[in-house]
Scaffold this active site. Structure first.
Site, PDB file in Angstrom:
ATOM      1  N   LYS A  10       0.818  -1.217   0.000  1.00 28.85           N
ATOM      2  CA  LYS A  10       0.000   0.000   0.000  1.00 28.85           C
ATOM      3  C   LYS A  10       0.858   1.276   0.000  1.00 28.85           C
ATOM      4  O   LYS A  10       2.069   1.212   0.222  1.00 28.85           O
ATOM      5  CB  LYS A  10      -0.942  -0.039   1.208  1.00 28.85           C
ATOM      6  N   TYR A  50     -12.261  -2.768  -4.111  1.00 31.28           N
ATOM      7  CA  TYR A  50     -12.814  -2.965  -2.763  1.00 31.28           C
ATOM      8  C   TYR A  50     -14.340  -2.954  -2.753  1.00 31.28           C
ATOM      9  O   TYR A  50     -14.948  -2.686  -1.703  1.00 31.28           O
ATOM     10  CB  TYR A  50     -12.271  -1.893  -1.821  1.00 31.28           C
ATOM     11  N   ASN A 113      -2.048   0.146   6.640  1.00 28.71           N
ATOM     12  CA  ASN A 113      -1.595  -1.125   7.213  1.00 28.71           C
ATOM     13  C   ASN A 113      -0.679  -1.913   6.281  1.00 28.71           C
ATOM     14  O   ASN A 113      -0.602  -3.126   6.340  1.00 28.71           O
ATOM     15  CB  ASN A 113      -2.786  -1.962   7.707  1.00 28.71           C
ATOM     16  N   HIS A 116      -2.082  -5.487   1.493  1.00 27.62           N
ATOM     17  CA  HIS A 116      -3.339  -6.212   1.313  1.00 27.62           C
ATOM     18  C   HIS A 116      -3.002  -7.605   0.819  1.00 27.62           C
ATOM     19  O   HIS A 116      -2.052  -7.778   0.058  1.00 27.62           O
ATOM     20  CB  HIS A 116      -4.231  -5.517   0.268  1.00 27.62           C
ATOM     21  N   GLU A 127      -9.215 -11.235  -7.727  1.00 26.47           N
ATOM     22  CA  GLU A 127      -8.342 -10.064  -7.533  1.00 26.47           C
ATOM     23  C   GLU A 127      -7.158 -10.077  -8.496  1.00 26.47           C
ATOM     24  O   GLU A 127      -6.752  -9.017  -8.992  1.00 26.47           O
ATOM     25  CB  GLU A 127      -7.849 -10.020  -6.079  1.00 26.47           C
TER      26      GLU A 127
HETATM   27  P1  CMP Z   1      -7.309  -4.851   3.400  1.00 31.90           P
HETATM   28  O1  CMP Z   1      -6.778  -6.226   3.598  1.00 31.90           O
HETATM   29  O2  CMP Z   1      -6.708  -4.058   2.297  1.00 31.90           O
HETATM   30  O3  CMP Z   1      -8.894  -4.928   3.167  1.00 31.90           O
HETATM   31  C1  CMP Z   1      -9.740  -3.848   3.449  1.00 31.90           C
HETATM   32  C2  CMP Z   1      -9.065  -2.758   4.240  1.00 31.90           C
HETATM   33  O4  CMP Z   1      -9.919  -1.863   4.922  1.00 31.90           O
HETATM   34  C3  CMP Z   1      -8.224  -3.372   5.331  1.00 31.90           C
HETATM   35  O5  CMP Z   1      -7.110  -4.016   4.767  1.00 31.90           O
HETATM   36  C4  CMP Z   1      -7.929  -2.143   6.209  1.00 31.90           C
HETATM   37  O6  CMP Z   1      -6.782  -1.428   5.772  1.00 31.90           O
HETATM   38  C5  CMP Z   1      -9.153  -1.254   5.980  1.00 31.90           C
HETATM   39  N1  CMP Z   1      -9.980  -1.111   7.169  1.00 31.90           N
HETATM   40  C6  CMP Z   1     -10.231   0.024   7.826  1.00 31.90           C
HETATM   41  N2  CMP Z   1     -11.026  -0.168   8.877  1.00 31.90           N
HETATM   42  C7  CMP Z   1     -11.302  -1.502   8.896  1.00 31.90           C
HETATM   43  C8  CMP Z   1     -12.083  -2.345   9.749  1.00 31.90           C
HETATM   44  N3  CMP Z   1     -12.746  -1.871  10.798  1.00 31.90           N
HETATM   45  N4  CMP Z   1     -12.138  -3.663   9.461  1.00 31.90           N
HETATM   46  C9  CMP Z   1     -11.487  -4.178   8.393  1.00 31.90           C
HETATM   47  N5  CMP Z   1     -10.748  -3.421   7.555  1.00 31.90           N
HETATM   48  C10 CMP Z   1     -10.640  -2.102   7.801  1.00 31.90           C
END
Ligand code: CMP
Length: 140
Positions: A10, A50, A113, A116, A127
């Site tokens: 990311k 998403y 974070n 992904h 994906e």
């Molecule tokens: P990712 O694996 O990219 O999939 C969806 C993303 O939404 C997740 O990582 C997080 O970075 C983001 N996100 C933000 N808030 C939440 C939440 N409460 N639960 C899950 N994903 C979240």
């Protein structure tokens, strides 16, 4: 079984200049990069990727974050690649991520974070196809 999964480094981790460190973790775990590209996603591309989260309260923040800078997108191949990649990443929220995982070491928040990874084999196929035509994925 031999599987493929989609991984995205990311914008926060790209900005931290840790693409190579994250690729090294994939390789040391036996995952091979079989497709890869850097891309600055459009809003439409991020929303489409998403789409399953469209109704979630964090959707717009997630999309805005994902288009805040370029990302590194890769397909990874290996034995049990989907679960293996999820183990390498650690929990979605870095506060809950086990020591030594990518998110524990490089992520700042649940939004920023670092990575992904596909959550199932079925979603992995969807994906990977979202970003890579079959001719751009190299079996090895
Ligand atoms: P990712 O694996 O990219 O999939 C969806 C993303 O939404 C997740 O990582 C997080 O970075 C983001 N996100 C933000 N808030 C939440 C939440 N409460 N639960 C899950 N994903 C979240």
């Amino acid at each position: 079984a031999l599987e493929r999964t989609l991984s995205i480094i990311k914008p926060d981790a790209v900005a931290k200049n840790v693409i190579g460190e994250i690729y090294t973790r994939f390789e040391k775990a036996g995952l091979k990069v079989v497709a890869s590209k850097m891309k600055h996603l459009s809003k439409q591309e991020a929303e489409g990727f998403y789409a399953v989260h469209r109704e979630r309260p964090f959707f717009s923040a997630l999309v805005e974050f994902m288009i805040s800078g370029p990302v590194m997108i890769q397909a990874l191949e290996g034995e049990g690649a989907v679960l293996k990649n999820r183990e390498l990443m650690g929990a979605t929220n870095p506060k809950d991520a086990a020591p030594g995982t990518i998110r524990a070491d490089f992520a700042d928040s649940i939004d920023a974070n670092a990575v992904h990874g596909s959550d199932s084999l079925e979603n992995a196929a969807i994906e990977i196809a979202y970003f890579f035509p079959a001719t751009d994925v190299y079996a090895r």
